[in-house]
Design an enzyme around this catalytic site. Structure first.
Site, PDB file in Angstrom:
ATOM      1  CG  ASP A  18      -3.241   1.064  11.948  1.00  0.00           C
ATOM      2  OD1 ASP A  18      -3.329   1.038  13.186  1.00  0.00           O
ATOM      3  OD2 ASP A  18      -2.585   0.235  11.295  1.00  0.00           O
ATOM      4  CG  ASP A  36      -1.919  -1.147   1.186  1.00  0.00           C
ATOM      5  OD1 ASP A  36      -2.042  -1.795   0.133  1.00  0.00           O
ATOM      6  OD2 ASP A  36      -2.561  -1.407   2.218  1.00  0.00           O
ATOM      7  CB  SER A  94      -3.358  -7.135   5.693  1.00  0.00           C
ATOM      8  OG  SER A  94      -3.068  -5.870   6.253  1.00  0.00           O
ATOM      9  NE  ARG A 122      -0.246   1.407  12.984  1.00  0.00           N
ATOM     10  CZ  ARG A 122       0.603   0.496  12.552  1.00  0.00           C
ATOM     11  NH1 ARG A 122       1.868   0.507  12.981  1.00  0.00           N
ATOM     12  NH2 ARG A 122       0.227  -0.436  11.714  1.00  0.00           N
TER      13      ARG A 122
END
Length: 400
Positions: free
Chosen positions: A122, A13, A174, A93
């Protein structure tokens, strides 16, 4: 040329995003990869980013900060999302986003771009942190606005732009990997009626069936809630988690198949490998049982639910999360001692614990009670404790 900072993992991605940003915004694309323990995933990253059109790539090793400022506070809180998930992706994150903001200011960039999908958690985690730390920065989320609708589309887009990646639609789960865990989503996991293909899926662990037939004992030492030694040897946090990942993975510990409730409202399925973290949570919990009083331990367990929800939804840099962390730190002042565990075929079996702050009294607990306890005191206690029940029973008998 205006600049954009791209949170870059080197995966499908974020690699596709580089030419897309240049085409649609005419930006200079500066990639930033935060090393929180991805391991070999970082190999060849600079060549891939530059050949895909980026002007430069930052690779920042923040594993120590990740453990000290994000993993350990969450561990001390005993925070588990929906009582199971050890928040491996979630706790990375805010650290990644914080560094993205710092580099954006350093480079004079006007925007930060991330590769999170419009269906995922996310996007919330990245953007809440950016808003909390640098509300003036523009945020670009390609998955919410571009024409690419699937991983297959992204592969085709990269191929058209001369970017060849080692992914295909049949083998590309993923995944998110860091020092703390490895997550898997996609492919057969999207069909909840199917068992995960663990032989194909697992990378940190083995299944319990494949684990050794002989158990292994380990001893962990904690200081104020923080693990500081393994089997009697002092060890830093990064090395400790790496070692426990090896030990836990060897014994088939810490694999979770979870159907969770995402921030954006839908249910999703993921398989998480957290062998070292699962061991640390078990050891820390056992020590808290020994060192915390009944009311504090009970209240802390309710607080852990909210703490986990805040972390999961990207609300790390919020007054409430910080206030809860301050409470947790206060409770950890006496969580010091050692815990012995037996690892065996996916199980973590307590094998003893000790602490100078232990609230356990053998004299009180033993059947051969010492001077600290008088059996006769129990009668008066039970009379008072049961008084509401007695009054209610008398009332019911009167009504009859």
């Amino acid at each position: 040329m205006k600049k954009v900072i791209l949170a870059y993992s080197g995966g499908l991605d974020t690699t596709a995003i580089i030419p897309w940003l240049k085409e649609n915004y005419d930006y200079e694309v500066i990639c930033v990869c935060i090393d929180v323990g991805q391991g070999q995933e970082l190999d060849g990253l600079e060549e891939r980013a530059l050949s895909s059109g980026a002007s430069k790539l930052y690779i920042e090793d923040l594993k120590d900060e990740f453990v000290k400022d994000f993993v350990y506070p969450t561990l001390k809180a005993q925070a588990k999302y929906e009582t199971k998930y050890l928040l491996g992706t979630s706790i990375a994150r805010p650290l990644i986003s914080k560094r993205l903001v710092e580099i954006a200011k350093q480079e004079g960039a006007e925007a930060i771009c991330h590769g999170a999908t419009g269906k995922g958690n996310d996007q919330v985690r990245f953007e809440l942190t950016i808003k909390a730390l640098a509300p003036e920065l523009k945020i670009i989320a390609p998955w919410r606005i571009w024409d690419i609708k699937s991983r297959e589309d992204a592969i085709e887009y990269c191929n058209k732009h001369g970017i060849n990646l080692p992914f295909n639609k049949d083998t590309s789960y993923s995944r998110d990997r860091n020092l703390w865990h490895l997550s898997h989503e996609g492919l057969e996991l999207e069909h909840v009626e199917l068992e995960p293909n663990y032989n194909h899926l697992l990378q940190l662990s083995v299944s319990p069936e494949q684990a050794p037939d002989t158990p292994e004992y380990i001893e962990l030492e904690f200081d104020k809630g923080i693990p500081v030694a393994l089997n009697g040897e002092k060890i830093d946090g990064v090395s400790l988690i790496s070692k426990l990942n090896e030990l836990g993975g060897k014994h088939g510990i810490g694999t979770l198949d979870l159907l969770e409730n995402r921030v954006v409202g839908m249910k999703s399925r993921g398989v998480y490998e957290t062998p070292g973290g699962t061991i640390l949570y078990a050891a820390h919990s056992k020590l808290e049982e020994l060192c915390l009083d009944k009311q504090t331990l009970a209240y802390k367990s309710t607080l852990a639910i909210k703490y986990a929800e805040l972390v999961y939804s990207g609300e790390w840099y919020t007054p409430l999360r910080e206030a809860l962390a301050a409470f947790v730190d206060e409770t950890q002042k006496t969580v010091t001692g050692t815990v012995k565990l037996k690892l065996y075929k996916g199980n973590i079996i307590p094998a003893g614990a000790s602490s100078e702050y232990s609230l356990y009294s053998e004299s009180l607990a033993s059947f051969t009670t010492g001077d600290l306890y008088n059996h006769h005191d129990a009668e008066g206690f039970i009379n008072l404790f049961g008084l509401p029940l007695k009054v209610r029973a008398m009332l019911l008998n009167t009504d009859k």
